[in-house]
Design an enzyme around this catalytic site. Structure first.
Site, short mmCIF file in Angstrom:
data_model
loop_
_atom_site.label_atom_id
_atom_site.label_comp_id
_atom_site.label_asym_id
_atom_site.label_seq_id
_atom_site.Cartn_x
_atom_site.Cartn_y
_atom_site.Cartn_z
N CYS A 265 6.70 40.55 10.61
CA CYS A 265 7.73 41.32 9.91
C CYS A 265 7.71 42.79 10.33
CB CYS A 265 7.55 41.20 8.40
SG CYS A 265 5.90 41.62 7.81
N GLU B 189 16.83 39.90 12.29
CA GLU B 189 15.40 39.70 12.52
C GLU B 189 15.24 38.41 13.33
OE1 GLU B 189 12.74 38.48 9.20
OE2 GLU B 189 11.42 40.06 9.93
N GLU C 124 8.17 41.13 -0.25
CA GLU C 124 7.98 41.75 1.05
C GLU C 124 8.77 40.90 2.04
OE1 GLU C 124 7.12 42.20 4.61
OE2 GLU C 124 5.07 41.56 4.17
N LYS D 149 1.49 28.91 -3.11
CA LYS D 149 2.22 27.95 -2.28
C LYS D 149 2.36 28.52 -0.87
CE LYS D 149 6.23 26.89 -0.96
NZ LYS D 149 5.96 26.34 0.41
P1 NAI Z 1 11.28 31.49 4.23
O1 NAI Z 1 11.44 32.84 3.64
O2 NAI Z 1 12.31 30.47 3.85
O3 NAI Z 1 9.85 30.88 3.86
C1 NAI Z 1 8.79 31.62 3.33
C2 NAI Z 1 8.19 30.86 2.17
O4 NAI Z 1 9.13 30.69 1.12
C3 NAI Z 1 7.70 29.46 2.48
O5 NAI Z 1 6.50 29.26 1.76
C4 NAI Z 1 8.82 28.58 1.95
O6 NAI Z 1 8.41 27.28 1.64
C5 NAI Z 1 9.21 29.33 0.72
N1 NAI Z 1 10.56 29.07 0.21
C6 NAI Z 1 11.65 28.67 0.91
N2 NAI Z 1 12.73 28.59 0.09
C7 NAI Z 1 12.31 28.96 -1.14
C8 NAI Z 1 12.95 29.13 -2.42
N3 NAI Z 1 14.26 28.89 -2.59
N4 NAI Z 1 12.21 29.55 -3.46
C9 NAI Z 1 10.90 29.83 -3.31
N5 NAI Z 1 10.24 29.69 -2.14
C10 NAI Z 1 10.93 29.27 -1.07
O7 NAI Z 1 11.21 31.68 5.80
P2 NAI Z 1 11.35 30.58 6.97
O8 NAI Z 1 12.53 29.70 6.69
O9 NAI Z 1 10.04 29.96 7.20
O10 NAI Z 1 11.68 31.55 8.20
C11 NAI Z 1 13.00 31.99 8.42
C12 NAI Z 1 13.01 33.44 8.86
O11 NAI Z 1 12.49 34.28 7.85
C13 NAI Z 1 12.13 33.76 10.06
O12 NAI Z 1 12.75 33.42 11.25
C14 NAI Z 1 11.93 35.24 9.89
O13 NAI Z 1 13.04 35.95 10.38
C15 NAI Z 1 11.85 35.41 8.40
N6 NAI Z 1 10.45 35.48 7.92
C16 NAI Z 1 9.92 36.70 7.65
C17 NAI Z 1 8.60 36.80 7.28
C18 NAI Z 1 7.99 38.11 6.99
O14 NAI Z 1 6.80 38.29 7.22
N7 NAI Z 1 8.71 39.04 6.43
C19 NAI Z 1 7.73 35.64 7.21
C20 NAI Z 1 8.39 34.39 7.45
C21 NAI Z 1 9.70 34.34 7.81
#
Ligand code: NAI
Ligand code: MG
Length: 474
Positions: free
Chosen positions: A282, A376, A248, A174
């Site tokens: 990240c 972050e 991660e 996903k």
């Molecule tokens: P997110 O962590 O919510 O989204 C990442 C993935 O998780 C997406 O595919 C999303 O659809 C999915 N997701 C969301 N809620 C879920 C749940 N309850 N169960 C399973 N999957 C779920 O991140 P988002 O909202 O896009 O970004 C918010 C912040 O997160 C960013 O501003 C950044 O600070 C951080 N982030 C960090 C990343 C990294 O590489 N460590 C990558 C993306 C975001």
């Protein structure tokens, strides 16, 4: 353009017909319609993956043949470099040149590396004192749920699916809601390469689709990259079925510049680490710590370097920073540039620009607990703090609940190793940034996640080890 799920070898819309608009953050207009996955689509995908695992050939295919098919998959990824570049640029504003020059080769390399690693890696064989021949089989775990973020959609999706597939699992991928297109293309190319239907399924959609996947009892492993908040929700969902998770999560990487650093080189690397991919990384070096003796020289060159970075149309080969990935993300990042979030800090250069662009932003003088310095931000925003001694610098670098990455710049060999040992981070780069050896463990401590992937660490996660002991009669 329509972007569809790939389930059981078929491209398909959502069971309830629902779809959403894919917004190009440069034009701020919808350019495609995306199937919006829900519970039913997730159930279909897990069932397809289950069937492919339980009765299909993939887990039982020899390693050489699996490797051959995965190399074909990598060939097709390379052959579609332009389409992937267009997908990432339009989905999240990443410069086309960066996708074509970096992300696509790395994606293909992810697939090739794990194809070879699974095939060529040794097995565990235990010398016996008891007259038994004891060995360990690394058997595929089953159905893997891979949930990917939007900042490196193609690269991180392949980083997850490559080891999962190479060790004989089937997968439901996903992608993030903002970046569905490269994942859907991966699903189609896997089929074209000859991977059997149901081996790589792709379900598109928002958080609820991801949540449905993580609480599904038919999932045997969950690998996730994204925010620490979502990571916690996934760990809680996984607990219900004791599903192993590899998480991660976020980071707030420190970069330490010591008095004895090569300043020009340190400026070059810290600019990349703070502003590459518009800071949506990240591993970004978003907290910069500079020792007093070199502070003024370093800062003058760093600020000049930040101001020289070219913002613009991400499809223009000269562009270094595209827009932020979405309106919501732009709101989040600019929210950190308000007086409250700056905590007394001063913006030396940068700030919001036009549309969804944020200029490379350098902040000094903020309080230690200022949100911009603590959280972050995930944008082109770096905080800078002066320090005096090595001990103080390392202490400041460690003053965060995250523990993903850190960088240090020094020409002193002793200091390099000493400081590297003192930093709390899964990855430490000395006089460099973003070096990734696919054999090495990758992941973070504290709020940055659970577990490590890479090489044998990936094998540990994506397989069930089985110990077989055979009595040898004499
Ligand atoms: P997110 O962590 O919510 O989204 C990442 C993935 O998780 C997406 O595919 C999303 O659809 C999915 N997701 C969301 N809620 C879920 C749940 N309850 N169960 C399973 N999957 C779920 O991140 P988002 O909202 O896009 O970004 C918010 C912040 O997160 C960013 O501003 C950044 O600070 C951080 N982030 C960090 C990343 C990294 O590489 N460590 C990558 C993306 C975001
Ligand atoms: Mg988008």
């Amino acid at each position: 353009m329509k972007i569809l799920h790939v389930i059981g070898g078929e491209e398909t819309g959502s069971a309830d017909g629902s779809a959403y608009a894919d917004i190009d953050p440069y034009t701020r207009e919808s350019y495609a319609e995306v199937a919006n996955g829900g519970e039913k689509d997730v159930r279909r995908a897990v069932a397809a993956a289950r069937e492919a695992f339980d009765t299909g050939p993939w887990p039982r295919t020899g390693l050489a043949e699996r490797g051959r098919l995965l190399h074909r998959f990598a060939d097709l990824i390379e052959a579609h470099a332009a389409e992937f570049a267009d997908a990432e640029t339009r989905d999240m504003g990443k410069p086309t040149s960066a996708v074509a020059g970096h992300d696509v080769p790395r994606a293909a390399q992810n697939i090739r590396f794990f194809a070879d690693h699974a095939r060529l890696g040794g097995a565990d064989l235990l010398p016996s004192d008891t007259g038994h021949h004891t060995y360990v089989r690394h058997e595929p775990a089953g159905v893997v749920a891979a949930i990917a973020p939007w900042n490196f959609p193609l690269m991180l999706a392949t980083w997850k699916i490559a080891p999962a597939l190479a060790w004989g699992n089937t997968v439901v991928l996903k992608p993030a809601e903002d970046t569905p297109r490269s994942a859907a293309l991966l699903g189609r190319l896997a089929l074209a390469a000859g991977l059997p239907p149901g081996v790589l399924n792709v379900v598109l959609g928002f958080g609820p689709a991801g949540a449905a996947l993580t609480r599904h009892p038919g999932v045997d492993r969950i690998t996730f990259t994204g925010s620490s908040t979502t990571g916690r929700a996934i760990a809680a969902a996984a607990a219900a079925h004791l599903t192993p998770v590899s998480l991660e999560l976020g980071g707030k990487g420190a970069a330490l510049v010591f008095d004895d650093a090569d300043v020009d080189s340190a400026v070059e690397w810290t600019l990349k680490a703070a502003f590459g991919n518009s800071g949506q990384v990240c591993l970004a070096g978003s907290r910069l710590y500079v020792q007093s003796g070199v502070y003024d020289t370093f800062m003058e060159r760093f600020v000049a370097g930040a101001e020289a970075l070219r913002l613009g149309d991400p499809s223009d080969p000269d562009t270094q920073l595209g827009p932020l990935a979405s309106a919501a993300h732009h709101r989040k990042v600019t929210g950190y540039l308000t007086p409250d979030a700056l905590g007394g800090g001063r913006i030396l250069t940068g700030g919001a620009s036009h549309d969804w662009f944020v200029r490379p932003t350098v902040i000094t003088g903020m309080a230690a607990d200022a949100p911009v310095h603590r959280d972050e931000v995930f944008g082109p925003v770096v905080t800078v703090t002066r320090f005096d001694t090595e001990r103080q610098g390392v202490g400041l670098a460690n003053s965060t609940p995250y523990g993903l990455s850190a960088m240090l710049f020094t020409e002193n060999l002793h200091r390099a190793h000493r400081a590297a040992a003192g930093l709390r981070a899964g990855n430490v780069w000395v006089n460099c940034f973003f070096v990734r050896d696919l054999r090495a463990p990758f992941g973070g401590a504290g709020d940055s996640g659970i577990g490590r992937e890479g090489g044998l660490y990936s094998r540990e996660f994506f397989t069930e080890p089985k110990t077989v002991s055979v009595r040898i009669a004499h």
